[in-house]
Design a protein around this motif. Structure first.
Motif, short mmCIF file in Angstrom:
data_model
loop_
_atom_site.label_atom_id
_atom_site.label_comp_id
_atom_site.label_asym_id
_atom_site.label_seq_id
_atom_site.Cartn_x
_atom_site.Cartn_y
_atom_site.Cartn_z
N ASN A 69 54.97 7.27 -9.21
CA ASN A 69 53.71 6.51 -9.05
C ASN A 69 52.87 6.59 -10.33
O ASN A 69 52.23 5.60 -10.72
N TYR A 70 52.90 7.75 -10.97
CA TYR A 70 52.12 7.91 -12.21
C TYR A 70 52.71 7.04 -13.33
O TYR A 70 51.96 6.39 -14.07
N LEU A 71 54.05 7.03 -13.44
CA LEU A 71 54.67 6.17 -14.46
C LEU A 71 54.32 4.70 -14.21
O LEU A 71 54.04 3.94 -15.14
N HIS A 72 54.35 4.31 -12.94
CA HIS A 72 53.98 2.92 -12.60
C HIS A 72 52.52 2.63 -12.97
O HIS A 72 52.18 1.56 -13.48
N SER A 73 51.65 3.63 -12.72
CA SER A 73 50.23 3.42 -13.05
C SER A 73 50.02 3.32 -14.55
O SER A 73 49.15 2.57 -15.01
N VAL A 74 50.83 4.07 -15.32
CA VAL A 74 50.72 3.99 -16.78
C VAL A 74 51.11 2.59 -17.26
O VAL A 74 50.44 1.99 -18.11
N ILE A 75 52.20 2.07 -16.69
CA ILE A 75 52.68 0.75 -17.12
C ILE A 75 51.69 -0.35 -16.74
O ILE A 75 51.42 -1.27 -17.51
N THR A 76 51.12 -0.23 -15.54
CA THR A 76 50.21 -1.27 -15.04
C THR A 76 48.74 -1.00 -15.38
O THR A 76 47.86 -1.80 -15.02
N LEU A 77 48.48 0.13 -16.04
CA LEU A 77 47.10 0.53 -16.40
C LEU A 77 46.21 0.65 -15.17
O LEU A 77 45.01 0.40 -15.23
N ASP A 78 46.81 1.02 -14.05
CA ASP A 78 46.05 1.26 -12.82
C ASP A 78 46.10 2.76 -12.52
O ASP A 78 47.05 3.26 -11.93
N PHE A 79 45.07 3.46 -12.94
CA PHE A 79 45.08 4.92 -12.85
C PHE A 79 44.30 5.43 -11.64
O PHE A 79 44.00 6.62 -11.56
N GLY A 80 43.96 4.55 -10.71
CA GLY A 80 43.31 4.97 -9.48
C GLY A 80 41.83 5.27 -9.69
O GLY A 80 41.21 4.83 -10.66
N THR A 81 41.28 6.02 -8.73
CA THR A 81 39.85 6.35 -8.77
C THR A 81 39.66 7.83 -9.05
O THR A 81 40.51 8.66 -8.72
N SER A 82 38.53 8.15 -9.63
CA SER A 82 38.22 9.54 -9.95
C SER A 82 37.93 10.33 -8.68
O SER A 82 37.35 9.80 -7.73
N PHE A 83 38.35 11.59 -8.66
CA PHE A 83 38.07 12.44 -7.51
C PHE A 83 36.59 12.84 -7.44
O PHE A 83 36.12 13.25 -6.39
N THR A 84 35.89 12.76 -8.55
CA THR A 84 34.52 13.27 -8.59
C THR A 84 33.47 12.18 -8.32
O THR A 84 32.66 12.32 -7.42
N ASN A 85 33.50 11.10 -9.09
CA ASN A 85 32.48 10.06 -8.89
C ASN A 85 33.03 8.82 -8.19
O ASN A 85 32.29 7.85 -8.00
N HIS A 86 34.34 8.84 -7.85
CA HIS A 86 34.99 7.76 -7.09
C HIS A 86 34.89 6.40 -7.78
O HIS A 86 34.91 5.36 -7.13
N ARG A 87 34.75 6.40 -9.07
CA ARG A 87 34.81 5.16 -9.85
C ARG A 87 36.22 5.02 -10.43
O ARG A 87 36.96 6.00 -10.53
N PRO A 88 36.63 3.82 -10.83
CA PRO A 88 37.95 3.68 -11.47
C PRO A 88 38.06 4.59 -12.69
O PRO A 88 37.15 4.67 -13.51
N VAL A 89 39.20 5.28 -12.76
CA VAL A 89 39.39 6.24 -13.86
C VAL A 89 39.35 5.54 -15.21
O VAL A 89 38.75 6.05 -16.17
N LEU A 90 39.98 4.37 -15.28
CA LEU A 90 40.00 3.65 -16.56
C LEU A 90 38.59 3.31 -17.01
O LEU A 90 38.26 3.38 -18.21
N GLU A 91 37.73 2.96 -16.05
CA GLU A 91 36.34 2.64 -16.39
C GLU A 91 35.61 3.87 -16.93
O GLU A 91 34.86 3.77 -17.91
N ASN A 92 35.85 5.03 -16.31
CA ASN A 92 35.23 6.27 -16.81
C ASN A 92 35.69 6.59 -18.23
O ASN A 92 34.89 6.97 -19.09
N VAL A 93 36.99 6.45 -18.47
CA VAL A 93 37.53 6.80 -19.79
C VAL A 93 37.04 5.82 -20.86
O VAL A 93 36.69 6.23 -21.97
N LEU A 94 37.00 4.53 -20.52
CA LEU A 94 36.51 3.55 -21.50
C LEU A 94 35.04 3.80 -21.84
O LEU A 94 34.62 3.67 -22.99
N SER A 95 34.26 4.16 -20.82
CA SER A 95 32.84 4.46 -21.07
C SER A 95 32.69 5.67 -21.98
O SER A 95 31.88 5.66 -22.92
N ALA A 96 33.48 6.73 -21.71
CA ALA A 96 33.42 7.93 -22.55
C ALA A 96 33.93 7.64 -23.96
O ALA A 96 33.42 8.19 -24.94
N SER A 97 34.96 6.80 -24.06
CA SER A 97 35.53 6.48 -25.38
C SER A 97 34.49 5.82 -26.29
O SER A 97 34.47 6.04 -27.50
#
Length: 328
Positions: free
Chosen positions: A73-101
């Motif tokens: 599932n993780y390899l599939h998420s890497v390929i599709t750039l769908d990394f799910g939601t964060s366990f802490t703030n329940h926002r999309p993980v990719l959105e959190n990482v892009l904001s921090a970047s």
């Protein structure tokens, strides 16, 4: 073109290995992520009163699946750039990482440019005339800066500039309620201390690297030949010594680029700068698997990418490597 295929294939294989290692590393961290998903008090209450509810939550996040199923599932998420939601703030993980970047880039790019120019220029002058006045005056200072950990420099500057003199903010990234140019000015004001810590540390290491490279190049045959022809010292310094010392320097700068863009964790944590380093620190602390995995992945890909860039630049600028690659 064929000479670039080998380094590219090695880079892709390295990224795949790092993806696998980061997945295993994150999943074998101690602690139950369910505690951080629902809170410690609710976790122990549900564990006694309604364990089926805990199972339902674990199923929702895929935590009850086998390790192999989670890996695929993780390899599939890497390929599709769908990394799910964060366990802490329940926002999309990719959105959190892009904001921090975005915040990490705001801090890292000025650091990379300033440290490269300051460290490279000063190191070149010191290496051009080792034992000279500039070398004797600058090298002891640089050695002190190079040996002090960045967190110590950060604490010293915090005590002096923020607590004693009160001319700079203690932490944070921007004052609340600001817009437009006032917002940018506030960000720049908050950036002064973390930027100073990073530039001091990187400039010191760049200085030592460039000084060593320039000291070696000034004894190369082509430099001695230029000297014997009676060329001006400035011409020899910039046309021969600087160009010869630039190859190892460029490689080092590329490697630093990967580390800086993935976040400077200690500095970001000390100054409350919400970049990639602090995001990774918080994700590990809270067992936020998806966020930690993506942070590891971004860091690894950046490091491998800049190493590949360094190989390509060396092939472009060093004719000896091009000839060797052509023979192979």
């Amino acid at each position: 073109m064929r000479r670039y295929i080998g380094p590219s294939a090695v880079a892709l294989a390295t990224v795949y290995v790092i993806i696998t290692i980061s997945f295993l590393f994150v999943h074998y961290m101690p602690g139950d992520p369910l505690i951080h998903l629902i809170g410690q008090e609710d976790y122990y209450y549900l564990l006694d009163a309604s364990p089926e509810t805990l199972d339902a939550i674990a199923n929702r996040y895929g935590l009850n699946e086998s390790l192999w199923a989670q890996y695929t599932n993780y390899l599939h998420s890497v390929i599709t750039l769908d990394f799910g939601t964060s366990f802490t703030n329940h926002r999309p993980v990719l959105e959190n990482v892009l904001s921090a970047s975005r915040w990490t880039l705001a801090l890292s790019l000025p650091t990379l440019i300033l440290a490269s120019l300051i460290g490279g220029a000063c190191g070149l002058l010191a290496g051009w005339k080792p034992g000279g006045v500039f070398d004797k005056a600058s090298t002891p200072v640089i050695l002190v800066l190079n040996t002090i950990p960045s967190n110590c420099i950060a604490l010293i500057l915090l005590v002096v500039m923020a607590y004693r003199l009160r001319v700079l903010p203690i932490n944070g990234m921007v004052s609340p309620g600001l817009e437009g140019s006032a917002w940018f000015a506030s960000v720049a004001w908050h950036m002064v201390l973390p930027l100073a810590v990073l530039v001091l540390g990187r400039s010191a290491s760049n200085y030592m690297l460039m000084k060593g490279a320039a000291s070696q190049v000034r004894h190369e045959e082509y430099t001695l030949t230029a000297t014997s022809k009676g060329l001006a010292p400035r011409h020899i310094l910039f046309r021969h010594v600087a160009r010869g010392a630039m190859l190892p320097y460029l490689t080092s700068i590329c490697l630093q680029m990967g580390g800086l863009l993935s976040g400077s964790m200690i500095v970001e944590v000390v100054f409350g700068w919400k970049g990639m380093g602090k995001l990774l620190y918080d994700a590990v602390q809270s067992r936020d698997f998806p966020t930690a995995q993506l942070c590891f992945l971004v860091s690894a890909v950046l490091v491998v990418a800049v190493m590949l860039l360094a190989d390509v630049l060396n092939l472009v600028f060093d004719p000896r490597l091009r000839e060797a690659a052509g023979r192979d």
